[in-house]
Every structure is written in C-alpha cells, then in structure tokens.
Motif scaffolding. Structure first.
Motif, mmCIF file in Angstrom:
data_model
loop_
_atom_site.group_PDB
_atom_site.id
_atom_site.type_symbol
_atom_site.label_atom_id
_atom_site.label_comp_id
_atom_site.label_asym_id
_atom_site.label_seq_id
_atom_site.Cartn_x
_atom_site.Cartn_y
_atom_site.Cartn_z
ATOM 1 N N ASN A 126 1.380 -6.881 -10.485
ATOM 2 C CA ASN A 126 1.843 -7.185 -11.694
ATOM 3 C C ASN A 126 0.642 -7.206 -12.690
ATOM 4 O OD1 ASN A 126 0.283 -9.198 -11.176
ATOM 5 N ND2 ASN A 126 1.786 -10.916 -11.547
ATOM 6 N N ASN A 127 1.069 -7.008 -14.028
ATOM 7 C CA ASN A 127 -0.038 -6.787 -15.065
ATOM 8 C C ASN A 127 -1.184 -7.871 -14.839
ATOM 9 O OD1 ASN A 127 1.065 -4.539 -15.832
ATOM 10 N ND2 ASN A 127 2.234 -5.454 -17.515
ATOM 11 N N ALA A 128 -1.022 -8.892 -14.606
ATOM 12 C CA ALA A 128 -2.184 -10.222 -14.597
ATOM 13 C C ALA A 128 -2.731 -10.079 -13.299
ATOM 14 C CB ALA A 128 -1.368 -11.364 -14.502
ATOM 15 N N LYS A 129 -2.428 -9.183 -12.184
ATOM 16 C CA LYS A 129 -3.143 -8.865 -10.966
ATOM 17 C C LYS A 129 -3.047 -10.172 -10.211
ATOM 18 C CE LYS A 129 -6.334 -5.744 -12.736
ATOM 19 N NZ LYS A 129 -7.773 -5.260 -12.888
ATOM 20 N N THR A 130 -2.062 -10.903 -10.339
ATOM 21 C CA THR A 130 -1.812 -12.272 -9.440
ATOM 22 C C THR A 130 -0.752 -12.266 -8.350
ATOM 23 O OG1 THR A 130 -0.091 -13.133 -11.369
ATOM 24 C CG2 THR A 130 -2.310 -14.074 -11.438
ATOM 25 N N THR A 131 -0.255 -10.882 -8.387
ATOM 26 C CA THR A 131 0.836 -10.570 -7.307
ATOM 27 C C THR A 131 0.713 -9.102 -6.787
ATOM 28 O OG1 THR A 131 2.381 -12.454 -8.199
ATOM 29 C CG2 THR A 131 3.048 -10.830 -6.432
ATOM 30 N N VAL A 132 0.512 -8.883 -5.678
ATOM 31 C CA VAL A 132 0.661 -7.389 -5.218
ATOM 32 C C VAL A 132 1.823 -7.297 -4.287
ATOM 33 C CG1 VAL A 132 -0.750 -5.922 -3.737
ATOM 34 C CG2 VAL A 132 -1.845 -7.227 -5.406
ATOM 35 N N TYR A 133 2.704 -6.207 -4.368
ATOM 36 C CA TYR A 133 3.798 -6.093 -3.703
ATOM 37 C C TYR A 133 3.762 -4.817 -2.651
ATOM 38 C CZ TYR A 133 5.325 -8.593 -7.820
ATOM 39 O OH TYR A 133 5.627 -9.610 -8.858
ATOM 40 N N LEU A 134 4.414 -4.885 -1.657
ATOM 41 C CA LEU A 134 4.883 -3.637 -0.816
ATOM 42 C C LEU A 134 6.056 -3.508 -0.838
ATOM 43 C CD1 LEU A 134 3.249 -1.579 0.665
ATOM 44 C CD2 LEU A 134 3.497 -2.971 2.543
ATOM 45 N N GLN A 135 6.754 -2.674 -1.331
ATOM 46 C CA GLN A 135 8.145 -2.135 -1.415
ATOM 47 C C GLN A 135 8.354 -1.247 -0.225
ATOM 48 O OE1 GLN A 135 10.842 -3.131 -3.193
ATOM 49 N NE2 GLN A 135 11.871 -2.149 -1.563
ATOM 50 N N MET A 136 9.045 -1.511 0.915
ATOM 51 C CA MET A 136 9.259 -0.858 2.136
ATOM 52 C C MET A 136 10.966 -0.320 2.314
ATOM 53 S SD MET A 136 6.972 -2.997 4.680
ATOM 54 C CE MET A 136 8.135 -4.485 4.754
ATOM 55 N N ASN A 137 10.779 0.786 2.252
ATOM 56 C CA ASN A 137 12.227 1.461 2.207
ATOM 57 C C ASN A 137 12.451 2.374 3.449
ATOM 58 O OD1 ASN A 137 12.748 0.445 -0.489
ATOM 59 N ND2 ASN A 137 12.170 2.170 -1.334
ATOM 60 N N SER A 138 13.517 2.561 3.824
ATOM 61 C CA SER A 138 13.730 3.568 4.981
ATOM 62 C C SER A 138 13.192 2.985 6.018
ATOM 63 C CB SER A 138 13.552 5.015 4.573
ATOM 64 O OG SER A 138 14.149 5.513 3.423
ATOM 65 N N LEU A 139 12.979 1.900 6.315
ATOM 66 C CA LEU A 139 12.330 1.237 7.588
ATOM 67 C C LEU A 139 12.652 1.718 8.882
ATOM 68 C CD1 LEU A 139 12.118 -2.587 6.306
ATOM 69 C CD2 LEU A 139 10.023 -1.169 7.027
ATOM 70 N N LYS A 140 11.460 1.860 10.025
ATOM 71 C CA LYS A 140 11.783 2.251 11.174
ATOM 72 C C LYS A 140 11.484 1.207 12.185
ATOM 73 C CE LYS A 140 10.501 7.105 9.367
ATOM 74 N NZ LYS A 140 9.666 8.085 9.703
ATOM 75 N N PRO A 141 11.863 1.208 13.355
ATOM 76 C CA PRO A 141 11.646 0.327 14.242
ATOM 77 C C PRO A 141 9.934 0.465 14.466
ATOM 78 C CG PRO A 141 13.231 1.498 15.133
ATOM 79 C CD PRO A 141 13.000 2.097 14.160
#
Length: 117
Positions: free
Chosen positions: A72-87
C-alpha cells in the motif's frame, strides 16, 4: 524496531489463489527492502519476491507470471498475490524487512500455505 505480522495462508486446491498480507509497524522509514520468502519441508528457505522502498519489484523465476508482490502507499502492508498455485508452492511463507541499521533484517512469524492436488 520493526514488527511484521503475516496473515492469509491456508489450504487451497491446485490452480487456486491466495493473497498473503504482511502488516508492518515500527521504524518503517528504516526499511529498504521488503520480501517474501518460503521454506518447504526438507528444503532451505528461498526468496520468492522483493520490493524496494522505491517500488521496484523482483520475482523468483519459479513464480514469475503467477505471484505478484505489492504494497500500500503508506508502506504499512506488503502483499503477495499468488495465482495458479501448484502443489510445489506448499511451504511456510515468511515476510522479511531489510533495514539500514542493525539488526538489518526482521522476520515475520510465517504463515502456512498448502496446495493440494
């Protein structure tokens, strides 16, 4: 000091998606790089993605095109969006902050991601 609290892990079927969050608090201005790492059973911890204080992102070859790190712009949260997940994505995922002063790095508690086939 920096504190990191992760959330968003869980159990998902192959091909599904998850979004991990890392809540950042403390001396945020000291952070140069935020990153996501993962460690699977019997394997060493490996870098998944990083984002610099200027917003430049880097992703491991194994997850390029599937995972995306952001903040986010405030740098208070970092995300990791994970798509097409594999075992093979099954691992404990850790948030890491790298700072300009000692101790130079901080780790979150980790969140379990399990991908079933």
């Amino acid at each position: 000091q920096v504190q990191l609290v992760e959330s968003g892990g869980g159990l998902v079927q192959a091909g599904g998606s998850l979004r991990l969050s890392c809540a950042v608090s403390g001396s945020i201005f000291r952070i140069n790089v935020m990153g996501w790492y993962r460690q699977a059973p019997g394997k060493q911890r490996e870098s998944v993605a990083r984002i610099t204080s200027r917003g430049n992102t880097y992703h491991a070859d194994s997850v390029k095109g599937r995972f995306t790190i952001s903040r986010n712009n405030a740098k208070t949260t970092v995300y990791l969006q994970m798509n097409s997940l594999k075992p093979e994505d099954t691992a404990v995922y850790y948030c890491k902050a790298e700072t300009s002063i000692a101790p130079y790095y901080y780790w979150g508690q980790g969140t379990q991601v399990t991908v079933s086939s």
